[in-house]
Write an enzyme that holds these catalytic residues in place. Structure first.
Site, PDB file in Angstrom:
ATOM      1  N   LYS A 239       0.826  -1.210   0.000  1.00 15.35           N
ATOM      2  CA  LYS A 239       0.000   0.000   0.000  1.00 15.35           C
ATOM      3  C   LYS A 239       0.870   1.275   0.000  1.00 15.35           C
ATOM      4  O   LYS A 239       2.083   1.193   0.131  1.00 15.35           O
ATOM      5  CB  LYS A 239      -0.934  -0.017   1.221  1.00 15.35           C
ATOM      6  CG  LYS A 239      -1.886  -1.238   1.246  1.00 15.35           C
ATOM      7  CD  LYS A 239      -2.774  -1.298   0.033  1.00 15.35           C
ATOM      8  CE  LYS A 239      -4.021  -2.151   0.115  1.00 15.35           C
ATOM      9  NZ  LYS A 239      -3.980  -3.478   0.632  1.00 15.35           N
TER      10      LYS A 239
HETATM   11  C1  PLP Z   1      -5.491  -4.227   1.097  1.00 17.09           C
HETATM   12  C2  PLP Z   1      -6.945  -4.002   1.153  1.00 17.09           C
HETATM   13  C3  PLP Z   1      -7.724  -4.389   2.263  1.00 17.09           C
HETATM   14  C4  PLP Z   1      -7.183  -5.200   3.392  1.00 17.09           C
HETATM   15  O1  PLP Z   1      -6.112  -4.609   4.027  1.00 17.09           O
HETATM   16  P1  PLP Z   1      -5.229  -5.475   5.045  1.00 17.09           P
HETATM   17  O2  PLP Z   1      -4.477  -4.419   5.788  1.00 17.09           O
HETATM   18  O3  PLP Z   1      -4.335  -6.338   4.209  1.00 17.09           O
HETATM   19  O4  PLP Z   1      -6.141  -6.255   5.899  1.00 17.09           O
HETATM   20  C5  PLP Z   1      -9.055  -4.049   2.280  1.00 17.09           C
HETATM   21  N1  PLP Z   1      -9.636  -3.417   1.251  1.00 17.09           N
HETATM   22  C6  PLP Z   1      -8.925  -3.060   0.159  1.00 17.09           C
HETATM   23  C7  PLP Z   1      -9.630  -2.334  -0.939  1.00 17.09           C
HETATM   24  C8  PLP Z   1      -7.567  -3.354   0.070  1.00 17.09           C
HETATM   25  O5  PLP Z   1      -6.883  -3.023  -1.027  1.00 17.09           O
END
Ligand code: PLP
Length: 349
Positions: A150
């Site tokens: 991210k």
């Molecule tokens: C990455 C992601 C999540 C989950 O995030 P985590 O921190 O890995 O639990 C939820 N929604 C979206 C749209 C994502 O891209």
């Protein structure tokens, strides 16, 4: 962790921020504190990561999948949200696809009209904004992810934000076993015992990850700016490549540019495209196989796969190109050159 939370809240201009183990548990808490339990329906986009929908099931609520706006705007369509509203509808979860803000102001109006809560899955969008207001702060609760891929990464990690004091108190308690005092307060002698007032969870982040987060937060504005420059370069170079659509052209608001999605012409086989890009050393990915088409969701809810035509089309045609702040303009050109080669060789351009 408190420092990280304070600074993240200040960056967003929101009252409360709670760091958690990941965004998925943050979404679970959001559903829980809004009391979205059995009998409640929650409208969400099917074109998202599966965690957006799983979080609704954790609290026993029912997902209602809405379509996206168009092949240019891959965010949830306000008019399709309205189509799904019934007496059981209690909330809307929006997801700002690729960091591009959804039509949040229009969706807020719908929510007010029908008295619905709004959760923002802002996993792609730390630093994205609409009219100067940060994404994640428009709804009742906003959730961010700090997973490795991210815009702000701590390995695993997440943040839940809200301006509502009532929800903040519940989030604080539920993230840590439903306990009324924190380990830290007891350690400092501020409290000797505690009560448990809620069925809570251990959804805490740890101090090491928060320390990483503090440093990464400092870099976020610069990294987002770099992502925007690279995105502009991609758009410029792809403008005359035949057989492709590049979504979010002229999209309103400021994007966090988390992803750079393209849509292949329907006559280009995506599997071969991805393989041939890989042969040239370029990794691509797909965002997303629509949630309502997964076996588990099909078996449990029996939602017909072609109910959401735009989502289905994007699910078949979308390819995500490499995008990260350490990329150079030369890298972007290399990716675009590879695409030209693949499309020309396939004889489809
Ligand atoms: C990455 C992601 C999540 C989950 O995030 P985590 O921190 O890995 O639990 C939820 N929604 C979206 C749209 C994502 O891209």
């Amino acid at each position: 962790t408190q420092d990280f939370e304070r600074r993240f809240a200040d960056y967003l201009g929101v009252k409360h921020a709670f760091a958690v183990a990941n965004c998925t548990v943050g979404l679970h808490l959001a559903n829980a504190v809004l009391d979205l339990g059995p009998g409640a329906e929650v409208i969400l986009p099917s074109l998202s990561f599966v965690a957006t929908a799983n979080a609704i099931l954790y609290t026993g609520a029912t997902p209602a999948f809405a379509d996206i706006t168009s092949l240019d705007d891959l965010n949830i369509a306000p008019r399709d949200i309205e189509r799904h509203i019934n007496q059981r509808t209690r909330a809307i979860i929006v997801m700002h696809y690729g960091g591009y803000p959804c039509a949040i102001e229009e969706i807020l109006q719908i929510a007010r009209q029908y008295n619905l809560a709004i959760i923002e899955d802002a996993a792609h969008a730390p630093g994205a904004s609409v009219n100067g207001k940060m994404v994640g702060t428009f709804g009742d609760v906003g959730c961010f992810s700090f997973f490795s891929n991210k815009n702000l990464a701590t390995g695993e990690g997440g943040m839940v934000v809200t301006d509502r004091d009532d929800l903040a108190e519940k989030l604080r308690v539920m993230r840590s076993h439903g306990m009324t005092t924190l380990t830290w307060d007891r350690h400092r002698g501020h409290a000797h015992s505690y009560d448990v007032v809620n069925l809570g969870y251990n959804y805490r982040i740890d101090e090491m990850r928060s320390a990483l987060g503090l440093v990464q937060l400092e870099k976020l504005p610069r990294n987002n700016e770099r992502r925007r420059e690279l995105t502009a370069e991609y758009r410029r170079l792809l403008a005359d490549v035949p057989g492709l659509l590049v979504p979010f052209s002229e999209h309103p608001g400021t994007s966090a540019c988390h992803l750079f999605p393209i849509l292949l012409g329907s006559d280009i086989d995506r599997h071969s495209f991805i393989e041939r890009m890989r042969d040239q050393g370029i990794q691509t990915s797909i965002h997303y196989p629509p949630i309502h088409q997964f076996s588990y969701y099909q078996e449990r809810f029996g939602i017909w796969a072609d109910q959401l035509p735009l989502t289905k089309a994007v699910g078949l045609r979308e390819v995500t190109l490499p995008l990260y702040p350490g990329m150079t303009r030369r890298d972007v050109k290399a990716v675009v050159d590879a695409i030209r080669l693949v499309i020309e060789r396939s004889g489809l351009g």
